[in-house]
Design a protein around this motif. Structure first.
Motif, mmCIF file in Angstrom:
data_model
loop_
_atom_site.group_PDB
_atom_site.id
_atom_site.type_symbol
_atom_site.label_atom_id
_atom_site.label_comp_id
_atom_site.label_asym_id
_atom_site.label_seq_id
_atom_site.Cartn_x
_atom_site.Cartn_y
_atom_site.Cartn_z
ATOM 1 N N LYS A 12 2.155 -0.007 5.592
ATOM 2 C CA LYS A 12 1.856 -1.338 5.058
ATOM 3 C C LYS A 12 0.398 -1.428 4.633
ATOM 4 O O LYS A 12 0.075 -1.955 3.554
ATOM 5 C CB LYS A 12 2.168 -2.407 6.110
ATOM 6 C CG LYS A 12 3.633 -2.583 6.451
ATOM 7 C CD LYS A 12 3.765 -3.570 7.596
ATOM 8 C CE LYS A 12 5.190 -3.761 8.047
ATOM 9 N NZ LYS A 12 5.299 -4.672 9.215
ATOM 10 N N GLN A 13 -0.496 -0.934 5.468
ATOM 11 C CA GLN A 13 -1.915 -0.988 5.157
ATOM 12 C C GLN A 13 -2.240 -0.182 3.903
ATOM 13 O O GLN A 13 -3.023 -0.619 3.050
ATOM 14 C CB GLN A 13 -2.730 -0.476 6.340
ATOM 15 C CG GLN A 13 -2.689 -1.375 7.565
ATOM 16 C CD GLN A 13 -3.468 -0.801 8.736
ATOM 17 O OE1 GLN A 13 -4.209 0.176 8.599
ATOM 18 N NE2 GLN A 13 -3.295 -1.396 9.906
ATOM 19 N N ARG A 14 -1.633 0.986 3.772
ATOM 20 C CA ARG A 14 -1.875 1.807 2.589
ATOM 21 C C ARG A 14 -1.389 1.112 1.320
ATOM 22 O O ARG A 14 -2.077 1.125 0.282
ATOM 23 C CB ARG A 14 -1.176 3.151 2.734
ATOM 24 C CG ARG A 14 -1.828 4.101 3.714
ATOM 25 C CD ARG A 14 -0.991 5.354 3.865
ATOM 26 N NE ARG A 14 -0.813 6.055 2.593
ATOM 27 C CZ ARG A 14 0.102 6.990 2.379
ATOM 28 N NH1 ARG A 14 0.948 7.323 3.345
ATOM 29 N NH2 ARG A 14 0.195 7.582 1.203
ATOM 30 N N ALA A 15 -0.203 0.511 1.389
ATOM 31 C CA ALA A 15 0.338 -0.170 0.212
ATOM 32 C C ALA A 15 -0.532 -1.357 -0.178
ATOM 33 O O ALA A 15 -0.888 -1.526 -1.355
ATOM 34 C CB ALA A 15 1.771 -0.618 0.477
ATOM 35 N N ALA A 16 -0.897 -2.187 0.806
ATOM 36 C CA ALA A 16 -1.717 -3.364 0.511
ATOM 37 C C ALA A 16 -3.070 -2.952 -0.067
ATOM 38 O O ALA A 16 -3.584 -3.589 -1.001
ATOM 39 C CB ALA A 16 -1.894 -4.203 1.776
ATOM 40 N N ALA A 17 -3.665 -1.881 0.466
ATOM 41 C CA ALA A 17 -4.952 -1.409 -0.039
ATOM 42 C C ALA A 17 -4.824 -0.907 -1.470
ATOM 43 O O ALA A 17 -5.717 -1.117 -2.305
ATOM 44 C CB ALA A 17 -5.492 -0.303 0.863
#
Length: 299
Positions: A12-17
């Motif tokens: 999730k963090q990678r996608a949002a970033a």
């Protein structure tokens, strides 16, 4: 869509970033187009700049439900109105949204309606009627039962140039072919179906690609394809804008643009999945309706 039980926190963090990075690149490129516009009837205007505001999803029982950034430029030399929004929201889906997910094959929503979603959404309406409007978005959606990617891009000229349509599709086709030789034909056909306006009996524009519910079982590959679609946007659209932005236009051309914008507004308010989801899940209404044109006309 496959069920998932593992922790998706890092993904999730990678996608949002990534969506934030893409947003920053597009905003910079569009402001550079404004700076470079030194001819035409709007050259005397100040170069357009994005106004950035934070957005929040409606609070539920005081809990943080996420939000994002709404970046809108109005009255520029090239862009009459363009919005580039990012959001990362979470919480529990309401009954209507649960039913919609169940209809799409997501299991277990009634028992555990939690969700998380992040993405970027862009719509540009241009000053010159010969320069096409455009839409692009990419997103990741997660529930405790399934996760998937979606998105695409489509071109919306009021005055069509076959070479613009061909060039736009060629860039998207190359992005698709690098990941799966069947993707372009499949997602182009899906776009043709999705961006059709039934009550008008016609397409919204000249198409592009549209994909949703992408979960091949290889999250990294699906994420890489989603990034490729986002990365293809600027090379698919900016050369067309540079080609058309100084084309002389008449009042009849402007009238055609305003009428076409009416069609665009009808589609987004009646059929668009993202508009419906954003409003039903309590996201900032101004951000959800950013896609609407600054002016439109109906005959």
């Amino acid at each position: 869509m496959d069920g998932i039980q593992d922790d998706f926190g890092a993904r999730k963090q990678r996608a949002a970033a990534w969506f934030r990075t893409l947003r920053d690149r597009i905003v910079a490129a569009f402001e550079a187009l404004e700076d470079a516009q030194t001819g035409g009837p709007f050259a005397s205007l100040p170069a357009g700049r994005f106004e950035v505001t934070s957005t929040r999803r409606s609070q539920i029982e005081g809990a943080d439900a996420g939000g994002g950034l709404m970046s809108v430029m109005r009255g520029g030399r090239v862009f009459e109105k363009v919005g580039v929004n990012i959001s990362t929201v979470h919480g529990e889906l309401g009954e209507r949204a649960q039913k919609a997910m169940a209809a799409r094959g997501v299991p277990g929503m009634a028992e555990d309606p939690r969700f998380w979603a992040s993405g970027i959404s862009l719509v540009a309406h241009m000053q010159n009627p010969h320069t096409p409007a455009v839409h692009m978005n990419t997103r990741m959606f997660w529930t405790p039962h399934a996760s998937w990617f979606g998105g695409g891009a489509d071109l919306n000229p009021c005055i069509e140039y076959p070479e613009d349509t061909s060039d736009f599709h060629a860039v998207l086709a190359a992005a698709c072919d690098a990941h799966d030789p069947g993707y372009y034909d499949h997602y182009k056909a899906w776009a043709d179906e999705y961006f059709f306006v039934p009550h008008r009996g016609r397409a919204r524009g000249v198409g592009g690609i549209f994909f949703d519910d992408l979960n091949t079982g290889d999250w990294e590959a699906d994420f890489a394809f989603t990034r490729a679609v986002g990365e293809a946007f600027l090379p698919s659209f900016v050369p067309i804008t540079e080609r058309r932005r100084d084309t002389p236009w008449t009042e009849a051309d402007k009238d055609a643009q305003l009428i076409h914008r009416g069609l665009y507004a009808e589609y987004n308010l009646v059929y668009d999945r993202g508009t419906k989801f954003g409003l039903e899940t309590g996201h900032d209404a101004n951000a959800v309706l950013m896609s609407l044109p600054p002016m439109a006309k109906w005959v």
